[in-house]
Design a protein around this motif. Structure first.
Motif, short mmCIF file in Angstrom:
data_model
loop_
_atom_site.label_atom_id
_atom_site.label_comp_id
_atom_site.label_asym_id
_atom_site.label_seq_id
_atom_site.Cartn_x
_atom_site.Cartn_y
_atom_site.Cartn_z
N PHE A 49 38.42 47.86 95.45
CA PHE A 49 38.75 47.19 96.69
C PHE A 49 38.55 45.69 96.50
O PHE A 49 37.55 45.28 95.92
CB PHE A 49 37.85 47.64 97.85
CG PHE A 49 37.64 49.12 97.91
CD1 PHE A 49 38.68 50.01 97.76
CD2 PHE A 49 36.38 49.63 98.13
CE1 PHE A 49 38.48 51.38 97.83
CE2 PHE A 49 36.16 50.99 98.19
CZ PHE A 49 37.21 51.87 98.04
N GLU A 51 38.91 41.93 98.70
CA GLU A 51 39.25 41.22 99.92
C GLU A 51 40.16 40.07 99.57
O GLU A 51 39.91 39.33 98.62
CB GLU A 51 37.98 40.73 100.62
CG GLU A 51 37.18 41.86 101.20
CD GLU A 51 36.13 41.40 102.19
OE1 GLU A 51 36.17 40.23 102.61
OE2 GLU A 51 35.29 42.22 102.53
N LYS A 56 42.46 43.78 102.97
CA LYS A 56 41.85 44.45 101.82
C LYS A 56 42.98 44.96 100.94
O LYS A 56 43.98 45.48 101.45
CB LYS A 56 41.02 45.65 102.26
CG LYS A 56 39.68 45.30 102.82
CD LYS A 56 38.90 46.57 103.04
CE LYS A 56 38.33 46.55 104.44
NZ LYS A 56 37.73 47.80 104.83
N CYS A 70 47.98 47.03 100.29
CA CYS A 70 47.29 46.05 101.12
C CYS A 70 47.14 46.63 102.52
O CYS A 70 48.12 47.08 103.12
CB CYS A 70 48.09 44.75 101.16
SG CYS A 70 47.36 43.49 102.21
N GLN A 73 41.65 44.90 107.49
CA GLN A 73 40.21 44.88 107.20
C GLN A 73 39.50 46.12 107.71
O GLN A 73 38.57 46.60 107.08
CB GLN A 73 39.54 43.65 107.83
CG GLN A 73 39.71 42.39 107.03
CD GLN A 73 38.83 42.36 105.79
OE1 GLN A 73 38.23 43.35 105.39
NE2 GLN A 73 38.79 41.20 105.17
N GLU A 77 39.28 52.47 103.24
CA GLU A 77 39.70 52.30 101.85
C GLU A 77 39.83 53.64 101.13
O GLU A 77 40.72 53.81 100.29
CB GLU A 77 38.70 51.45 101.07
CG GLU A 77 38.41 50.09 101.64
CD GLU A 77 37.20 50.09 102.59
OE1 GLU A 77 36.67 51.20 102.89
OE2 GLU A 77 36.82 49.01 103.01
#
Length: 161
Positions: A49, A51, A56, A70, A73, A77
């Motif tokens: 992952f 940022e 993310k 992509c 936030q 994940e």
């Protein structure tokens, strides 16, 4: 929501892109350049992952390809890692141990499979059997269209003799 999907080779070549958010062509090139530079330089022991620009990026390497997505936030994940794995498993089933060359020469099939799994950046179909059935139906339609086009061109060729 998934904003885009990018498949990058270890050499930094883009093999597939799918954009679910509006980006200009110039922005797309910049995004791909930034992400490929960032992801390709990361060590294999680091987490999958990253940022980036308030989003993310979740990625996973399979053989010589990096599958990158992509997301927002606040998205999960691990769910995105599962979607990536799901896509790779379906590609494996279709191509029989998928490799980079399969995606280069059959990119339209890779896009079609991705479109069966994701719609508008959201998971559409989680069943591998359903996706395989839909892709097989698409293949049979393509074959029928090729046969029809071939028979029409044969009739035209005979008529013009």
């Amino acid at each position: 929501m998934i904003h885009f999907v990018v498949l990058i080779s270890r050499q930094g070549k883009v093999r597939l892109t799918k954009w679910y958010s509006p980006y200009s062509q110039k922005e797309r090139a910049k995004v791909i350049r930034e992400l490929s530079g960032m992801i390709l330089t990361r060590g294999p022991k680091l987490c999958n992952f990253v940022e980036w620009r308030g989003y993310k990026v979740v990625y996973k390497r399979y053989a010589s390809l990096y599958f990158c997505m992509c997301i927002d936030q606040d998205d999960n994940e691990l769910e995105i890692l599962e979607i990536i794995h799901h896509y790779v498993e379906i590609l494996d089933r279709y191509f029989g141990s998928v490799c980079e060359l399969d995606l280069i020469f059959n990119f339209h099939k890779a896009y079609y499979i991705l479109d069966e799994i994701l719609i508008a950046g959201e998971l559409q179909e989680s069943s591998k059997k359903t996706v395989a059935r839909l892709v097989a139906a698409q293949d049979s339609l393509v074959e029928a269209a090729k046969e029809q086009a071939s028979s029409i061109s044969n009739m035209i060729a005979q008529a013009t003799k």
